[in-house]
Design an enzyme around this catalytic site. Structure first.
Site, mmCIF file in Angstrom:
data_model
loop_
_atom_site.group_PDB
_atom_site.id
_atom_site.type_symbol
_atom_site.label_atom_id
_atom_site.label_comp_id
_atom_site.label_asym_id
_atom_site.label_seq_id
_atom_site.Cartn_x
_atom_site.Cartn_y
_atom_site.Cartn_z
ATOM 1 N N ALA A 178 -0.830 6.039 -1.004
ATOM 2 C CA ALA A 178 -0.709 6.952 -2.132
ATOM 3 C C ALA A 178 -1.253 8.317 -1.736
ATOM 4 O O ALA A 178 -2.314 8.415 -1.118
ATOM 5 C CB ALA A 178 -1.488 6.394 -3.321
ATOM 6 N N PRO B 175 2.271 1.882 3.251
ATOM 7 C CA PRO B 175 2.289 2.732 2.054
ATOM 8 C C PRO B 175 0.909 3.340 1.813
ATOM 9 O O PRO B 175 -0.095 2.633 1.866
ATOM 10 C CB PRO B 175 2.650 1.757 0.926
ATOM 11 C CG PRO B 175 2.271 0.398 1.429
ATOM 12 C CD PRO B 175 2.445 0.439 2.918
ATOM 13 N N CYS C 77 -4.358 -3.004 -2.981
ATOM 14 C CA CYS C 77 -5.119 -1.770 -3.189
ATOM 15 C C CYS C 77 -6.465 -2.054 -3.857
ATOM 16 O O CYS C 77 -6.523 -2.688 -4.914
ATOM 17 C CB CYS C 77 -4.311 -0.817 -4.049
ATOM 18 S SG CYS C 77 -5.144 0.737 -4.252
HETATM 19 C C1 LIG Z 1 -5.138 7.265 1.373
HETATM 20 C C2 LIG Z 1 -4.672 5.834 1.307
HETATM 21 C C3 LIG Z 1 -3.802 5.452 0.310
HETATM 22 C C4 LIG Z 1 -3.348 4.134 0.238
HETATM 23 N N1 LIG Z 1 -2.441 3.797 -0.718
HETATM 24 C C5 LIG Z 1 -1.883 2.559 -0.722
HETATM 25 C C6 LIG Z 1 -0.810 2.238 -1.606
HETATM 26 O O1 LIG Z 1 -0.328 3.070 -2.379
HETATM 27 N N2 LIG Z 1 -0.324 0.971 -1.557
HETATM 28 C C7 LIG Z 1 -0.816 0.010 -0.688
HETATM 29 O O2 LIG Z 1 -0.338 -1.123 -0.674
HETATM 30 N N3 LIG Z 1 -1.819 0.309 0.172
HETATM 31 C C8 LIG Z 1 -2.334 1.551 0.186
HETATM 32 N N4 LIG Z 1 -3.295 1.874 1.127
HETATM 33 C C9 LIG Z 1 -3.674 0.869 2.131
HETATM 34 C C10 LIG Z 1 -2.822 1.023 3.408
HETATM 35 O O3 LIG Z 1 -1.475 0.704 3.172
HETATM 36 C C11 LIG Z 1 -3.343 0.109 4.535
HETATM 37 O O4 LIG Z 1 -3.264 -1.210 4.100
HETATM 38 C C12 LIG Z 1 -4.782 0.418 4.915
HETATM 39 O O5 LIG Z 1 -4.992 1.807 5.050
HETATM 40 C C13 LIG Z 1 -5.153 -0.276 6.244
HETATM 41 O O6 LIG Z 1 -4.315 0.139 7.286
HETATM 42 P P1 LIG Z 1 -4.775 1.252 8.362
HETATM 43 O O7 LIG Z 1 -6.081 0.795 8.942
HETATM 44 O O8 LIG Z 1 -3.658 1.285 9.372
HETATM 45 O O9 LIG Z 1 -4.945 2.535 7.601
HETATM 46 C C14 LIG Z 1 -3.783 3.174 1.183
HETATM 47 C C15 LIG Z 1 -4.674 3.573 2.182
HETATM 48 C C16 LIG Z 1 -5.111 4.883 2.266
HETATM 49 C C17 LIG Z 1 -6.046 5.274 3.378
#
Ligand SMILES: Cc1cc2nc3c(=O)[nH]c(=O)nc-3n(C[C@H](O)[C@H](O)[C@H](O)COP(=O)(O)O)c2cc1C
Length: 325
Positions: free
Chosen positions: A18, A16, A100
Site C-alpha cells: 500500500a 503488494p 497485513c
Molecule cells: C509499505 C508497505 C506496504 C504494504 N502493503 C501491503 C498490502 O497492501 N497488502 C499486503 O498483502 N501486504 C502488504 N505489505 C507486505 C508486503 O507485501 C510483504 O509481505 C512484506 O513487506 C514482506 O516482504 P519484503 O521483506 O520483501 O518487503 C506491505 C509492506 C510494506 C513495507
C-alpha cells in the site's frame, strides 16, 4: 508458474505494498522483469469505494496480463462484492489480504488478524471463490504469533476452498516487520499443499532468492521492500536464477533515465500536485544508498513542481557524470 489459466513469464513477483505498488510502479517493475505484480490492497468496505484513493488503486488501465487485484476486509459479503466490482473493472485475478499487520486494517479484524479465526477465513474464501469466475489467491503470514504458527492449517483450508495460489510472508502477525523472516513454515506449507506458493520476506539479493526457493520448495518469490527504489531487482534475480551469475547493477545513466520516466508517470497518474508528493518517497528510496546524494535529496524533498523535480535530478546526475569522467 501457473495461476489458474495464466502462465507467468517468470516466478519473481512484486509484493503488494500500500502506498508503493500503484499502477506506475507496477508497470515499471514489469518492464524491468517482474513476472507478476499485485495492486495495493483495496478496501472492501463499499463506503470507501468512491474515494480518490480507492479509484487510484482500482486503476489498471493498460497493464500486462494477468491483472491481479488485492482486496482487504473481514466481511465475507463485502469481500465477495469487492471481488465482483473489481472483476468488472478488469481484474483477472483477485487476491485476498490476510497478511497485513497494520492497526488500521487489523482493528477491523482484517488483514493478518483474520488468521486467528479460521471459521471466518473459510467463510471469506468460500464467499469470494463463489462470487467470481476468476482465480482467487490468498496472501498470509505464518500465523497470528509464534505460539500459533498455523500457516499450514490455513494453507490447507485455502486449497480446499479452491484458492489458486498462496503467498506467504515468513513472519507472524505479532512480529509485524520485526526480526528476520523464517522460511521453515513456508517450507512446511509447500510440503502440505499442491497449489503454487510464493515465498515472501526479506529477499533482497539474487543469492537469497536462489536459497529461499531451494530451501522452501516454493514455486515463486515475492519481493516487497527490496524493490523500493530498486525496480532492477527483478531482472537481476531472474538473471541469476536462470544463468547462475550476477548481473551488474544499473549505471548512473540508466538510474537517471528510469527515475525520470517513473516520475513522469507518477505526475501523469496522480496529477502534478499529488504526483510530486508521491514521487518524493520513491526518490528517497532511489537515492538513499547512492554516494553524494545527501544534499540533492534534501532539496528534492522540498520542491513543489514536476519541473523542479526533473531539473534537480538532471543537475545531480550531470554533476555525477562529470565527476566520473
Ligand atoms: C509499505 C508497505 C506496504 C504494504 N502493503 C501491503 C498490502 O497492501 N497488502 C499486503 O498483502 N501486504 C502488504 N505489505 C507486505 C508486503 O507485501 C510483504 O509481505 C512484506 O513487506 C514482506 O516482504 P519484503 O521483506 O520483501 O518487503 C506491505 C509492506 C510494506 C513495507
Amino acid at each position: 508458474m501457473q495461476i489458474g489459466p495464466y502462465t507467468l513469464t517468470n516466478p519473481v513477483a512484486l509484493a503488494p505494498m500500500a502506498g508503493v505498488t500503484d499502477r506506475p510502479f507496477r508497470q515499471l517493475c514489469r518492464e524491468l522483469g517482474a513476472g507478476y505484480v499485485v495492486t495495493e490492497m483495496i478496501a472492501a468496505d463499499p463506503s470507501l469505494r468512491d474515494t480518490r484513493k480507492s479509484m487510484w488503486r482500482s486503476d489498471f488501465e493498460g497493464e500486462a496480463t494477468p491483472v491481479a487485484v488485492q482486496i482487504a476486509g473481514s466481511d465475507p459479503e463485502w469481500l465477495a462484492e469487492a471481488a465482483r466490482y473489481n472483476v468488472e473493472l478488469g481484474a483477472q485475478i483477485i487476491d485476498i489480504n490476510m497478511g497485513c499487520p497494520v492497526k488500521k486494517v487489523c482493528k477491523k479484524l482484517a488483514g493478518s488478524a483474520l488468521l486467528s479465526n479460521l471459521t471466518l477465513v473459510e467463510q471469506i474464501l468460500d464467499a469470494v471463490v463463489t462470487a467470481v469466475d476468476v482465480p482467487i489467491t490468498l496472501k498470509i503470514r505464518t500465523g497470528p504469533h509464534s505460539e500459533n504458527r498455523n500457516g499450514v492449517e490455513v494453507a490447507k483450508l485455502a486449497e480446499q476452498c479452491g484458492i489458486s495460489a498462496l503467498a506467504v510472508h515468513g513472519r507472524t502477525r505479532a512480529q509485524r516487520f520485526r526480526g528476520e523472516a523464517e522460511y521453515e513454515t513456508i517450507r512446511d506449507i509447500c510440503d502440505n499443499i499442491s497449489i503454487p506458493v510464493f515465498a515472501n520476506g526479506d529477499v533482497t539479493t539474487a543469492r537469497q532468492a536462489r536459497d529461499v526457493l531451494a530451501y522452501t520448495g516454493a514455486d515463486g518469490l515475492m519481493v516487497g521492500r527490496g524493490a523500493q527504489g530498486n525496480p532492477w531487482i527483478f531482472r537481476e534475480l531472474n538473471h541469476f536464477l536462470q544463468h547462475g551469475e550476477e548481473l551488474a547493477p544499473p549505471d548512473a545513466e540508466e538510474v537517471h533515465t528510469v527515475m525520470t520516466e517513473h516520475l513522469a508517470r507518477l505526475h501523469r497518474f496522480y496529477g502534478e500536485r499529488t504526483g510530486v508528493r508521491v514521487a518524493r518517497k520513491h526518490i528517497g528510496w532511489y537515492l538513499k544508498d547512492r554516494t553524494g546524494s545527501k544534499r540533492v535529496l534534501y532539496d528534492l524533498m522540498r520542491v513543489q513542481t514536476a519541473e523542479e523535480q526533473f531539473r534537480l535530478l538532471e543537475q545531480h546526475f550531470l554533476t555525477k557524470s562529470k565527476m566520473a569522467a
